[in-house]
Enzyme design. Structure first.
Site, short mmCIF file in Angstrom:
data_model
loop_
_atom_site.label_atom_id
_atom_site.label_comp_id
_atom_site.label_asym_id
_atom_site.label_seq_id
_atom_site.Cartn_x
_atom_site.Cartn_y
_atom_site.Cartn_z
N HIS A 68 10.04 76.48 79.65
CA HIS A 68 11.12 76.46 79.03
C HIS A 68 12.14 77.18 79.89
CE1 HIS A 68 10.15 75.38 74.54
NE2 HIS A 68 9.18 74.91 75.29
N GLY A 74 16.93 74.93 85.95
CA GLY A 74 15.93 75.25 87.03
C GLY A 74 15.38 76.81 87.01
N SER A 78 16.01 83.00 83.34
CA SER A 78 16.97 83.19 82.19
C SER A 78 16.52 83.34 81.09
CB SER A 78 18.15 82.11 82.44
OG SER A 78 17.32 80.83 81.99
#
Length: 324
Positions: A68, A74, A78
């Protein structure tokens, strides 16, 4: 005589260098931390093994975090970071992400970045990818190459990117199209779905199946009716083992998610399901290849990112502002 863990990973890195060449001398590489943090792999290995002794479900959590995180834009960690107003884990696509697996990544970061270890030289992204590989190798799946020296994003991915994650209700054609946007092919679709061999889902992830009349679907519906907060094993025979039973279950009509069942309704995906059901070694080998492809998906963080020094959950500038 068997190969040592280090020797095996060295050979894997050599093969990967041929498959995924790293053009920039000062950019990511397979041996990026060998001089600055020579004990990195061992530190990650020991931490993951210790966590798995307490909760084997950490492996599924790490796999889901990596997928995920890497699929939208990429690998850049995050998924872990808190933005000014929101985080990726606040959206439905990431419901159920294991907080314990997220915490493990940050715990390893703290150990690795301590002054008596390596200092702030290793990103949360690298630790996430290495920890996921260690979790997979715990189940005797061969290792696979991951690029090191990746940077962490400065903010969460956009909602538009998050919405590109493949959902549990997609058809086979939709799955293939969605994966193709990331350069992933039919083998990648089927083998990465095989990670469900140690996965679990909330009832909301397969409630679209409650109207089906099969005995297995009725059983799923009954289980969720008695406990709405139930987490259903996606491999109903060997849920705590990473093996190819997931594919046997599909062929026996015991797939849980709609997207799992869809793999049987397309002749190309079904061909791969049959082969992985017949040959666990092939499944393991292809799984490593596809995971390595995921780890190599390009990210803007390579140009604009940082190494989060204080927490995997906060970009450096926000941590410093909050601490001031």
């Amino acid at each position: 005589m068997g190969w040592s863990r280090a020797a095996m990973l060295g050979v894997i890195g050599l093969v990967a260098a041929l498959m995924f060449p790293m053009p920039k001398a000062d950019g990511p590489s397979y041996d990026f931390h060998d001089e600055s943090c020579p004990k990195l792999r061992q530190m990650v290995h020991d931490s993951v093994e210790e966590a798995l002794k307490e909760d084997v479900g950490i492996a599924a959590g790490l796999l889901r975090i990596m997928f995920h995180d890497c699929f939208p834009q990429g690998c850049d960690a995050s998924l872990l970071v808190h933005g000014r107003y929101w985080s990726e884990t606040s959206w439905p696509q990431n419901k159920g992400i294991r907080r314990t697996a997220m915490a493990l990544i940050d715990t390893i970061r703290a150990k690795v970045q301590s002054p008596d270890a390596c200092g702030p030289t290793v990103s949360c992204t690298d630790i996430m990818n290495l920890a996921t590989r260690e979790a997979v190798m715990h189940f005797n799946v061969p290792g696979y190459a991951v690029p090191l020296g990746l940077k962490d994003s400065l903010a969460p991915a956009s909602l538009a990117r998050i919405r590109e994650l493949p959902g549990p209700d997609l058809s086979a054609a939709e799955l293939l199209q969605r994966f193709a946007t990331r350069g992933l092919d039919v083998a990648d679709v089927v083998v990465l779905s095989g990670a469900h061999t140690i996965g679990r889902s909330s009832c909301g992830g397969f409630q679209d199946r409650f109207q089906e009349s099969t005995g297995f679907a009725r059983r799923l519906r009954a289980n969720c009716s008695s406990d709405a907060n139930r987490l259903q094993d996606l491999d109903v025979t060997t849920p705590d083992r990473f093996d190819n039973e997931y594919y046997h279950n599909l062929l026996a009509g015991k797939g849980v998610l709609t997207s799992d069942l869809q793999l049987l309704r397309n002749h190309t995906t079904r061909w791969w399901v049959n082969n992985f059901a017949q040959d666990q070694g092939w499944f393991f080998a292809q799984f490593g290849t596809s995971m390595s492809k995921m780890a190599h998906l390009p990210s803007d963080a390579a140009q604009y990112g940082e190494i989060r020094n204080y927490s995997c959950f906060w970009p450096n500038h926000r941590w410093l502002t909050a601490s001031a």
